[in-house]
Design an enzyme around this catalytic site. Structure first.
Site, PDB file in Angstrom:
ATOM      1  N   LYS A 129       0.823  -1.222   0.000  1.00 45.29           N
ATOM      2  CA  LYS A 129       0.000   0.000   0.000  1.00 45.29           C
ATOM      3  C   LYS A 129       0.853   1.268   0.000  1.00 45.29           C
ATOM      4  CE  LYS A 129      -2.486   0.646   3.766  1.00 45.29           C
ATOM      5  NZ  LYS A 129      -2.099  -0.699   4.225  1.00 45.29           N
ATOM      6  N   THR A 130       1.947   1.252   0.768  1.00 43.72           N
ATOM      7  CA  THR A 130       2.790   2.443   0.851  1.00 43.72           C
ATOM      8  C   THR A 130       3.498   2.706  -0.475  1.00 43.72           C
ATOM      9  OG1 THR A 130       3.104   2.153   3.229  1.00 43.72           O
ATOM     10  CG2 THR A 130       4.725   3.493   2.073  1.00 43.72           C
ATOM     11  N   LYS A 142      -0.898  10.106   7.001  1.00 46.34           N
ATOM     12  CA  LYS A 142      -1.136   8.831   7.673  1.00 46.34           C
ATOM     13  C   LYS A 142      -1.927   9.143   8.941  1.00 46.34           C
ATOM     14  CE  LYS A 142      -0.102   4.319   8.004  1.00 46.34           C
ATOM     15  NZ  LYS A 142      -0.255   3.315   6.930  1.00 46.34           N
ATOM     16  N   ASP A 144       5.528   5.291   7.349  1.00 49.65           N
ATOM     17  CA  ASP A 144       5.113   5.083   5.957  1.00 49.65           C
ATOM     18  C   ASP A 144       5.233   6.354   5.125  1.00 49.65           C
ATOM     19  OD1 ASP A 144       4.591   2.449   6.537  1.00 49.65           O
ATOM     20  OD2 ASP A 144       2.434   2.723   6.778  1.00 49.65           O
ATOM     21  N   GLU A 147      -3.299   7.549   3.495  1.00 51.58           N
ATOM     22  CA  GLU A 147      -3.020   6.108   3.536  1.00 51.58           C
ATOM     23  C   GLU A 147      -3.550   5.500   4.821  1.00 51.58           C
ATOM     24  OE1 GLU A 147       0.617   2.913   3.832  1.00 51.58           O
ATOM     25  OE2 GLU A 147       1.072   4.890   3.011  1.00 51.58           O
ATOM     26  N   GLY A 157      -3.683  -1.080   7.268  1.00 56.75           N
ATOM     27  CA  GLY A 157      -4.270  -2.376   6.978  1.00 56.75           C
ATOM     28  C   GLY A 157      -5.439  -2.253   6.018  1.00 56.75           C
ATOM     29  N   SER A 170      -0.445  -4.450  -6.748  1.00 54.31           N
ATOM     30  CA  SER A 170       0.899  -4.214  -6.231  1.00 54.31           C
ATOM     31  C   SER A 170       1.824  -5.393  -6.510  1.00 54.31           C
ATOM     32  CB  SER A 170       0.835  -3.965  -4.717  1.00 54.31           C
ATOM     33  OG  SER A 170       0.340  -5.119  -4.055  1.00 54.31           O
ATOM     34  N   PRO A 179       5.058  -2.611 -10.665  1.00 53.05           N
ATOM     35  CA  PRO A 179       5.998  -3.741 -10.755  1.00 53.05           C
ATOM     36  C   PRO A 179       6.849  -3.862  -9.500  1.00 53.05           C
ATOM     37  CG  PRO A 179       6.063  -2.387 -12.744  1.00 53.05           C
ATOM     38  CD  PRO A 179       5.283  -1.615 -11.717  1.00 53.05           C
TER      39      PRO A 179
END
Length: 222
Positions: free
Chosen positions: A16-17, A38, A51, A113, A116, A174, A204
């Site tokens: 996610k980050t 965050k 993050d 963001e 979880g 991701s 990627p």
């Protein structure tokens, strides 16, 4: 006009980050001012990087986004549990919403963001990232891995967002492998069809110094 995007995942530790960094990189390349928020950062102590700092490190060749942590907790747990362990009261998500709206007035793009998955609680009243996104009028980007099981959890995440009045803007896959197999290739085709949400592209697998990029023609990798 300023834009707020809530970045959520189908689980924890699924990229996610890095996907947030890829979204920030795209905006910086377009000349937009970016703020990365965050609401609750867990699992970091003192001045350890969180993050948002990883996002900044990844996009450093393109510019410096504003970085905001609203709350930091040391235990690597869900926010509610981490706050309980630390003896800290989690602020209600309405307070987060107010601060994020002020940041949106100062930046072209605010990336929020989550921690979880989308229903992880960010306060003690049951407020989740989905509830926060609704309060601030954000659309969501769902980050999901490419392998087996991703169809079910991605559909569930989109359904949860929709049920709470949040529009899912798109899906980012991701950690797209250099050599995807039949499962990854089929999932890439099935995700937009089954969720009804556009596939924004893939991120990627990266080397440590790479700037993350959302590849908008994932078929080239399949």
């Amino acid at each position: 006009m300023s834009e707020i995007v809530a970045v959520t995942g189908t689980n924890t530790e699924i990229g996610k980050t890095v996907a947030t960094a890829a979204l920030a990189a795209a905006a910086l390349r377009a000349g937009r001012s970016v703020c990365v928020v965050k609401p609750v950062q867990t699992g970091v102590r003192g001045d350890e990087p969180g993050d948002v700092h990883e996002v900044a490190r990844r996009v450093a060749p393109l510019g410096a986004p504003a970085l905001v942590e609203l709350l930091r907790l040391p235990e690597p747990m869900a926010p509610e549990a981490a706050a309980d362990r630390a003896g800290v009261a989690l602020p209600p998500i309405a307070e987060h919403a107010e601060r994020i709206e002020k940041l949106a007035a100062e930046h072209d793009l605010v990336l929020v963001e989550g921690a979880g998955g989308v229903l992880v609680r960010l306060d003690t009243r049951g407020g989740t990232l989905a509830d926060l996104a609704r309060l601030i009028g954000a659309q969501a980007v769902v980050v999901t891995p490419p392998g087996l099981g991703t169809l079910n959890v991605t559909e569930l995440t989109v359904e949860a967002l929709t049920a709470r009045g949040v529009t899912t803007r798109g899906i980012v896959v991701s950690r797209w492998p250099v050599e995807p197999g039949p499962v990854e290739q089929q999932n890439l085709r099935d995700l937009p069809r089954l969720t009804g949400v556009p596939l924004l592209g893939v991120v990627p697998e990266l080397a440590p110094g790479d700037v993350p990029t959302i590849t908008r023609t994932p078929a080239d990798h399949a």
